[in-house]
Design a protein around this motif. Structure first.
Motif, PDB file in Angstrom:
ATOM      1  N   HIS A  74       0.830  -1.206   0.000  1.00 59.15           N
ATOM      2  CA  HIS A  74       0.000   0.000   0.000  1.00 59.15           C
ATOM      3  C   HIS A  74       0.864   1.255   0.000  1.00 59.15           C
ATOM      4  O   HIS A  74       1.983   1.256   0.521  1.00 59.15           O
ATOM      5  N   PHE A  75       0.337   2.332  -0.556  1.00 62.71           N
ATOM      6  CA  PHE A  75       1.113   3.565  -0.644  1.00 62.71           C
ATOM      7  C   PHE A  75       0.213   4.746  -0.977  1.00 62.71           C
ATOM      8  O   PHE A  75      -0.940   4.596  -1.391  1.00 62.71           O
ATOM      9  N   CYS A  76       0.772   5.932  -0.789  1.00 68.18           N
ATOM     10  CA  CYS A  76       0.208   7.170  -1.319  1.00 68.18           C
ATOM     11  C   CYS A  76       1.330   7.809  -2.126  1.00 68.18           C
ATOM     12  O   CYS A  76       2.383   8.127  -1.574  1.00 68.18           O
ATOM     13  N   GLU A  77       1.122   7.977  -3.413  1.00 71.68           N
ATOM     14  CA  GLU A  77       2.205   8.421  -4.288  1.00 71.68           C
ATOM     15  C   GLU A  77       1.838   9.702  -5.022  1.00 71.68           C
ATOM     16  O   GLU A  77       0.792   9.796  -5.674  1.00 71.68           O
ATOM     17  N   LEU A  78       2.735  10.689  -4.917  1.00 71.69           N
ATOM     18  CA  LEU A  78       2.606  11.931  -5.663  1.00 71.69           C
ATOM     19  C   LEU A  78       3.239  11.706  -7.031  1.00 71.69           C
ATOM     20  O   LEU A  78       4.404  11.305  -7.129  1.00 71.69           O
ATOM     21  N   GLN A  79       2.483  11.977  -8.082  1.00 67.84           N
ATOM     22  CA  GLN A  79       2.936  11.693  -9.444  1.00 67.84           C
ATOM     23  C   GLN A  79       2.743  12.922 -10.329  1.00 67.84           C
ATOM     24  O   GLN A  79       1.988  13.834  -9.998  1.00 67.84           O
ATOM     25  N   VAL A  80       3.419  12.901 -11.466  1.00 69.20           N
ATOM     26  CA  VAL A  80       3.211  13.931 -12.475  1.00 69.20           C
ATOM     27  C   VAL A  80       2.842  13.239 -13.783  1.00 69.20           C
ATOM     28  O   VAL A  80       3.390  12.181 -14.113  1.00 69.20           O
ATOM     29  N   VAL A  81       1.868  13.802 -14.503  1.00 71.68           N
ATOM     30  CA  VAL A  81       1.508  13.260 -15.814  1.00 71.68           C
ATOM     31  C   VAL A  81       2.704  13.494 -16.730  1.00 71.68           C
ATOM     32  O   VAL A  81       3.048  14.629 -17.050  1.00 71.68           O
ATOM     33  N   ASP A  82       3.360  12.411 -17.123  1.00 69.76           N
ATOM     34  CA  ASP A  82       4.662  12.498 -17.781  1.00 69.76           C
ATOM     35  C   ASP A  82       4.551  12.590 -19.295  1.00 69.76           C
ATOM     36  O   ASP A  82       5.301  13.312 -19.947  1.00 69.76           O
ATOM     37  N   ALA A  83       3.646  11.840 -19.873  1.00 69.39           N
ATOM     38  CA  ALA A  83       3.501  11.832 -21.325  1.00 69.39           C
ATOM     39  C   ALA A  83       2.079  11.432 -21.693  1.00 69.39           C
ATOM     40  O   ALA A  83       1.448  10.637 -21.002  1.00 69.39           O
ATOM     41  N   ASN A  84       1.608  11.990 -22.787  1.00 64.78           N
ATOM     42  CA  ASN A  84       0.268  11.672 -23.271  1.00 64.78           C
ATOM     43  C   ASN A  84       0.354  10.697 -24.437  1.00 64.78           C
ATOM     44  O   ASN A  84       1.107  10.922 -25.384  1.00 64.78           O
ATOM     45  N   ASP A 143      -2.770   9.816 -25.574  1.00 66.46           N
ATOM     46  CA  ASP A 143      -4.006  10.323 -26.176  1.00 66.46           C
ATOM     47  C   ASP A 143      -4.444  11.533 -25.358  1.00 66.46           C
ATOM     48  O   ASP A 143      -5.187  11.408 -24.395  1.00 66.46           O
ATOM     49  N   SER A 144      -3.954  12.717 -25.744  1.00 66.77           N
ATOM     50  CA  SER A 144      -4.214  13.931 -24.962  1.00 66.77           C
ATOM     51  C   SER A 144      -5.690  14.290 -24.936  1.00 66.77           C
ATOM     52  O   SER A 144      -6.205  14.772 -23.922  1.00 66.77           O
ATOM     53  N   THR A 145      -6.387  14.042 -26.035  1.00 70.40           N
ATOM     54  CA  THR A 145      -7.811  14.366 -26.080  1.00 70.40           C
ATOM     55  C   THR A 145      -8.593  13.522 -25.085  1.00 70.40           C
ATOM     56  O   THR A 145      -9.414  14.025 -24.318  1.00 70.40           O
ATOM     57  N   ALA A 146      -8.306  12.206 -25.079  1.00 69.92           N
ATOM     58  CA  ALA A 146      -8.988  11.322 -24.138  1.00 69.92           C
ATOM     59  C   ALA A 146      -8.625  11.686 -22.707  1.00 69.92           C
ATOM     60  O   ALA A 146      -9.480  11.691 -21.818  1.00 69.92           O
ATOM     61  N   LEU A 147      -7.348  12.017 -22.473  1.00 75.79           N
ATOM     62  CA  LEU A 147      -6.901  12.351 -21.126  1.00 75.79           C
ATOM     63  C   LEU A 147      -7.619  13.588 -20.605  1.00 75.79           C
ATOM     64  O   LEU A 147      -8.024  13.647 -19.441  1.00 75.79           O
ATOM     65  N   GLU A 148      -7.785  14.587 -21.456  1.00 71.27           N
ATOM     66  CA  GLU A 148      -8.424  15.830 -21.032  1.00 71.27           C
ATOM     67  C   GLU A 148      -9.882  15.630 -20.646  1.00 71.27           C
ATOM     68  O   GLU A 148     -10.425  16.396 -19.847  1.00 71.27           O
ATOM     69  N   THR A 149     -10.521  14.604 -21.188  1.00 71.16           N
ATOM     70  CA  THR A 149     -11.904  14.330 -20.787  1.00 71.16           C
ATOM     71  C   THR A 149     -11.986  13.902 -19.325  1.00 71.16           C
ATOM     72  O   THR A 149     -13.044  13.994 -18.712  1.00 71.16           O
ATOM     73  N   PHE A 150     -10.842  13.457 -18.779  1.00 67.25           N
ATOM     74  CA  PHE A 150     -10.798  13.075 -17.368  1.00 67.25           C
ATOM     75  C   PHE A 150     -10.201  14.186 -16.502  1.00 67.25           C
ATOM     76  O   PHE A 150      -9.911  13.976 -15.325  1.00 67.25           O
ATOM     77  N   GLY A 151     -10.021  15.362 -17.089  1.00 69.06           N
ATOM     78  CA  GLY A 151      -9.558  16.511 -16.318  1.00 69.06           C
ATOM     79  C   GLY A 151      -8.070  16.558 -16.074  1.00 69.06           C
ATOM     80  O   GLY A 151      -7.615  17.211 -15.130  1.00 69.06           O
ATOM     81  N   LEU A 152      -7.270  15.884 -16.912  1.00 66.75           N
ATOM     82  CA  LEU A 152      -5.823  15.864 -16.746  1.00 66.75           C
ATOM     83  C   LEU A 152      -5.112  16.266 -18.030  1.00 66.75           C
ATOM     84  O   LEU A 152      -5.651  16.088 -19.127  1.00 66.75           O
ATOM     85  N   LYS A 153      -3.899  16.768 -17.888  1.00 66.54           N
ATOM     86  CA  LYS A 153      -3.045  17.051 -19.032  1.00 66.54           C
ATOM     87  C   LYS A 153      -1.589  16.872 -18.616  1.00 66.54           C
ATOM     88  O   LYS A 153      -1.271  16.786 -17.424  1.00 66.54           O
ATOM     89  N   LYS A 154      -0.707  16.847 -19.598  1.00 66.63           N
ATOM     90  CA  LYS A 154       0.712  16.646 -19.307  1.00 66.63           C
ATOM     91  C   LYS A 154       1.227  17.739 -18.376  1.00 66.63           C
ATOM     92  O   LYS A 154       0.926  18.913 -18.550  1.00 66.63           O
ATOM     93  N   GLY A 155       1.994  17.322 -17.369  1.00 72.59           N
ATOM     94  CA  GLY A 155       2.555  18.258 -16.403  1.00 72.59           C
ATOM     95  C   GLY A 155       1.732  18.429 -15.143  1.00 72.59           C
ATOM     96  O   GLY A 155       2.205  19.015 -14.168  1.00 72.59           O
ATOM     97  N   ASP A 156       0.508  17.901 -15.137  1.00 72.48           N
ATOM     98  CA  ASP A 156      -0.338  18.005 -13.936  1.00 72.48           C
ATOM     99  C   ASP A 156       0.168  17.067 -12.847  1.00 72.48           C
ATOM    100  O   ASP A 156       0.715  15.988 -13.124  1.00 72.48           O
TER     101      ASP A 156
END
Length: 389
Positions: free
Chosen positions: A133-143, A145-158
């Motif tokens: 188990h863990f709690c991990e701080l992450q960064v969106v590293d690469a897309n 499918d940027s269009t699909a990702l944005e539908t979930f409220g995320l983009k590269k660098g978030d």
């Protein structure tokens, strides 16, 4: 069902995927169990205590052992409104140490909102637990499918939080009532009904627990958070008129599923596909273990310098884990390559990758405050004695 009355096993991995023979043996054993109708096995497959981890099993009866004590365990991903440029990893690591202590919030109200008893294992709420188990701080590293990702409220660098935890002491208490029921439970029996009700409560409790962990982390980091997806992978649910047991297999009849890597490997966000009924609406939940915890002794962290290296990642990230044994048991080389698992899932037509997530800070376990204070007091007394000599 095959003529020999053993269930058919649908393997969603190729010969290139590393699968331990013991896990394959466990699949065959489960396939021969009474009432098992179908099995789906995924590329993160590895042996478990009572059955294979990384599999979904459809049966006409309830088998508590197939999911074990951590009922409702899963992974929840949260988007943070904290700009990555403002993040200071060393300071963030200190702030997240507060996750080791108990949560002091209004547990009664949060439990009641989910139709749970107001004091239901409240002492364990908001805590991560041990093991993987863990709690991990992450960064969106690469897309991918940027269009699909944005539908979930995320983009590269978030920035995002991935929380992996379950039902803690509640799940253990529920499982303890059926430890010897290896033949399974008749769902129409009193015992089966009681277990089912307790199991469903533990699933809701576990989801709340992940949310509270994320809220505690966000408060420490002084930012807001938004739930992106909640994907349990230890549970039973009614599916196609039978009981679908998922053990280390993510619920995939939801739009987005995290595929967790080790703390020194990328994780991935997968959009699921629903045109493979043999997969039993399930998906791999992570890289899967390559070596069990006991066999990790001697494979990693043999010296102090090696253990210090385990507290940092090749990405420049940090790991907060002050339990020496846990640090070694959960070392990155204990796990398979998540990229290989991802490729197997994509090739099997089960999902598409929309983004990779790079680990920045993984919190597992910090020394308890009382222990830290005791060490400081001991050091202070030692210095005082030396100064009086």
């Amino acid at each position: 069902m095959r003529p020999d009355r053993t269930a058919f096993i649908h393997r969603f991995y190729s010969d290139r995927c590393w699968i331990e023979g013991t896990a394959e043996d466990q699949l065959e054993q489960v396939a021969a169990m009474r009432g098992v109708l179908s099995i789906a096995a995924f590329p993160d497959l590895h042996p478990g205590k009572y059955g294979p981890v990384g599999s979904a099993i459809l049966a006409d009866r309830i088998y508590p052992q197939l999911i074990g004590n951590d009922i409702g365990c899963g992974m929840s991903l949260f988007a943070l409104d904290l700009p990555a440029r403002k993040l200071r990893l060393d300071k963030a690591a200190q702030k997240l140490r507060m996750l080791e202590g108990s949560w002091q919030g209004a547990s009664a109200a949060r439990l009641k909102a989910l139709d749970l008893r107001e004091n239901l294992h409240a002492q364990a709420l908001g805590t991560i637990g041990g093991g993987n188990h863990f709690c991990e701080l992450q960064v969106v590293d690469a897309n991918a499918d940027s269009t699909a990702l944005e539908t979930f409220g995320l983009k590269k660098g978030d920035l995002a939080l991935l929380v992996h935890s379950g039902s803690r002491s509640l799940g253990t208490a529920v499982f303890s009532t059926v430890l010897d029921r290896f033949a399974g439970l008749d769902p129409d029996s009193t015992e089966g009904h009681v277990y089912w009700q307790d199991h469903c409560q533990a699933i809701r409790w576990a989801s709340l627990n992940r949310t509270l962990i994320a809220e505690r982390a966000a408060e420490a980091l002084r930012c807001e958070l938004t739930l992106v997806t909640d994907a349990p992978h230890n549970m039973i649910e009614i599916w196609d008129g039978a009981f679908l047991h998922r053990k280390g297999a993510a619920k995939a009849d939801i739009p987005l599923v995290p595929l967790a890597g080790s703390r020194d490997a990328l994780s991935y966000l997968l959009v699921t596909k629903s045109d493979k009924p043999d997969a039993l609406a399930s998906l791999a939940h992570g890289a899967g273990r390559k070596y069990d915890r006991r066999s990790m002794i001697g494979r990693a962290g043999a010296t102090r310098s090696e253990r210090n290296e385990l507290a940092r990642t090749s990405f420049g990230g940090l790991v907060v884990c002050e339990d020496r044994q846990l640090l070694i048991e959960e070392a990155p080389n204990a796990y398979k390559d998540p990229k290989r698992v991802l490729e197997e899932l994509v090739n099997a037509g089960l999902a598409t990758n929309v983004a990779s997530l790079k680990p920045l800070l993984t919190f597992k376990k910090a020394a308890r405050q009382a222990q830290s204070i005791a060490r400081q007091d001991k050091k202070r007394r030692l210095l005082d004695r030396r100064s009086r000599r």
